[in-house]
Design a protein around this motif. Structure first.
Motif, PDB file in Angstrom:
ATOM      1  N   ILE A  86       0.872  -1.067  -0.165  1.00  0.00           N
ATOM      2  CA  ILE A  86       0.150  -0.131  -0.056  1.00  0.00           C
ATOM      3  C   ILE A  86       0.639   1.371  -0.125  1.00  0.00           C
ATOM      4  O   ILE A  86       0.508   2.228  -0.815  1.00  0.00           O
ATOM      5  CB  ILE A  86      -0.841   0.222   1.226  1.00  0.00           C
ATOM      6  N   GLY A  87       1.979   1.165   0.754  1.00  0.00           N
ATOM      7  CA  GLY A  87       2.746   2.392   0.861  1.00  0.00           C
ATOM      8  C   GLY A  87       3.699   2.680  -0.402  1.00  0.00           C
ATOM      9  O   GLY A  87       3.692   3.621  -0.958  1.00  0.00           O
ATOM     10  N   ILE A  88       3.976   1.552  -1.050  1.00  0.00           N
ATOM     11  CA  ILE A  88       4.772   1.658  -2.438  1.00  0.00           C
ATOM     12  C   ILE A  88       3.737   2.242  -3.558  1.00  0.00           C
ATOM     13  O   ILE A  88       4.016   3.268  -4.170  1.00  0.00           O
ATOM     14  CB  ILE A  88       5.295   0.385  -2.831  1.00  0.00           C
ATOM     15  N   GLY A  89       2.407   1.898  -3.414  1.00  0.00           N
ATOM     16  CA  GLY A  89       1.228   2.147  -4.358  1.00  0.00           C
ATOM     17  C   GLY A  89       1.109   3.806  -4.182  1.00  0.00           C
ATOM     18  O   GLY A  89       0.981   4.612  -5.062  1.00  0.00           O
ATOM     19  N   ILE A  90       0.909   4.087  -2.846  1.00  0.00           N
ATOM     20  CA  ILE A  90       0.747   5.721  -2.708  1.00  0.00           C
ATOM     21  C   ILE A  90       2.126   6.492  -3.083  1.00  0.00           C
ATOM     22  O   ILE A  90       1.988   7.447  -3.694  1.00  0.00           O
ATOM     23  CB  ILE A  90       0.635   5.823  -0.947  1.00  0.00           C
ATOM     24  N   VAL A  91       3.102   6.044  -2.875  1.00  0.00           N
ATOM     25  CA  VAL A  91       4.501   6.703  -3.370  1.00  0.00           C
ATOM     26  C   VAL A  91       4.696   6.914  -4.774  1.00  0.00           C
ATOM     27  O   VAL A  91       4.784   7.860  -5.447  1.00  0.00           O
ATOM     28  CB  VAL A  91       5.632   5.972  -2.778  1.00  0.00           C
ATOM     29  N   VAL A  92       3.956   5.649  -5.575  1.00  0.00           N
ATOM     30  CA  VAL A  92       4.135   5.693  -6.892  1.00  0.00           C
ATOM     31  C   VAL A  92       3.089   6.804  -7.198  1.00  0.00           C
ATOM     32  O   VAL A  92       3.400   7.483  -8.461  1.00  0.00           O
ATOM     33  CB  VAL A  92       3.732   4.330  -7.453  1.00  0.00           C
ATOM     34  N   VAL A  93       1.793   6.811  -6.953  1.00  0.00           N
ATOM     35  CA  VAL A  93       0.741   7.753  -7.303  1.00  0.00           C
ATOM     36  C   VAL A  93       1.405   9.123  -7.146  1.00  0.00           C
ATOM     37  O   VAL A  93       1.437   9.767  -8.127  1.00  0.00           O
ATOM     38  CB  VAL A  93      -0.369   7.373  -6.570  1.00  0.00           C
ATOM     39  N   LEU A  94       1.903   9.490  -6.005  1.00  0.00           N
ATOM     40  CA  LEU A  94       2.514  10.650  -5.709  1.00  0.00           C
ATOM     41  C   LEU A  94       3.559  11.092  -6.860  1.00  0.00           C
ATOM     42  O   LEU A  94       3.624  12.320  -7.291  1.00  0.00           O
ATOM     43  CB  LEU A  94       2.898  10.748  -4.403  1.00  0.00           C
ATOM     44  N   VAL A  95       4.366  10.200  -6.924  1.00  0.00           N
ATOM     45  CA  VAL A  95       5.690  10.536  -7.904  1.00  0.00           C
ATOM     46  C   VAL A  95       5.083  10.632  -9.172  1.00  0.00           C
ATOM     47  O   VAL A  95       5.420  11.919 -10.001  1.00  0.00           O
ATOM     48  CB  VAL A  95       6.562   9.386  -8.073  1.00  0.00           C
ATOM     49  N   LEU A 114      -7.719  12.891 -11.297  1.00  0.00           N
ATOM     50  CA  LEU A 114      -8.713  11.899 -10.909  1.00  0.00           C
ATOM     51  C   LEU A 114      -8.664  10.645 -11.155  1.00  0.00           C
ATOM     52  O   LEU A 114      -9.134   9.847 -10.300  1.00  0.00           O
ATOM     53  CB  LEU A 114     -10.285  12.558 -11.541  1.00  0.00           C
ATOM     54  N   VAL A 115      -8.402  10.255 -12.128  1.00  0.00           N
ATOM     55  CA  VAL A 115      -8.225   8.750 -12.605  1.00  0.00           C
ATOM     56  C   VAL A 115      -7.134   8.127 -11.670  1.00  0.00           C
ATOM     57  O   VAL A 115      -7.360   6.952 -11.132  1.00  0.00           O
ATOM     58  CB  VAL A 115      -7.533   8.818 -13.978  1.00  0.00           C
ATOM     59  N   LEU A 116      -6.034   8.823 -11.276  1.00  0.00           N
ATOM     60  CA  LEU A 116      -5.001   8.265 -10.264  1.00  0.00           C
ATOM     61  C   LEU A 116      -5.620   8.230  -9.093  1.00  0.00           C
ATOM     62  O   LEU A 116      -5.468   7.291  -8.284  1.00  0.00           O
ATOM     63  CB  LEU A 116      -3.923   9.125 -10.198  1.00  0.00           C
ATOM     64  N   LEU A 117      -6.505   9.174  -8.640  1.00  0.00           N
ATOM     65  CA  LEU A 117      -7.157   9.190  -7.139  1.00  0.00           C
ATOM     66  C   LEU A 117      -8.203   8.031  -7.226  1.00  0.00           C
ATOM     67  O   LEU A 117      -8.528   7.211  -6.189  1.00  0.00           O
ATOM     68  CB  LEU A 117      -7.860  10.434  -6.936  1.00  0.00           C
TER      69      LEU A 117
END
Length: 156
Positions: A95-104, A140-143
């Motif tokens: 989950i943490g990696i996924g959130i970091v990828v979305v932010l990057v 919006l798609v990423l969120l």
């Protein structure tokens, strides 16, 4: 492939002596997938490790019931809800990696849409991302993807 084991503190009612502790420990140790059983008379709990693929909370409650003691129904329901809600460490890392990828991805897209990091006098940062219709759509798609992942993990 190694089995994933989980730890559990199972409430047990009706124990009054060391013999009771021994009976409960013996019943739980006989179940396939249960290990490291330690029953505490003072707290009325059985601490153990178990493989959820091989044994369920209902199986454990039935084994305790068969030797004359009770695992409260509320205890089973509460434990099963907590066991499903709390993820193992591997899932939390994903989950943490996924959130970091979305932010990057959001930051990189923001820089691309703003014309680069060195642009002076132009609007950039979050304001640029939100003022550009393409940026809004991408965000919006990423969120939405992040929301679906969180829903799938915690509310399945």
């Amino acid at each position: 492939m190694t089995a994933i084991t989980k730890s559990l503190n199972l409430p047990v009612q009706g124990m009054t002596c060391a013999s009771c502790v021994s009976h409960v420990e013996g019943a739980l140790k006989e179940l396939p997938g249960v290990s490291n059983v330690v029953v505490n008379l003072a707290t009325n709990k059985a601490s153990l490790s178990y493989d959820p693929a091989r044994v369920t909370l209902t199986d454990m409650a039935r084994a305790v019931d068969d030797v004359g003691y009770v695992v409260p129904t509320a205890g089973i329901q509460g434990l099963s809800i907590r066991q499903e809600a709390f993820m193992d460490i591997g899932t939390l890392v994903l989950i943490g990696i996924g959130i970091v990828v979305v932010l990057v991805v959001v930051i990189v897209l923001d820089l691309l849409l703003a014309g680069g990091a060195g642009t002076m006098g132009m609007m950039h940062g979050t304001a640029m991302m939100m003022s550009n219709p393409i940026g809004q759509g991408i965000l919006l798609v990423l969120l939405a993807i992040l929301g679906v992942l969180v829903y799938a993990i915690f509310f399945r």
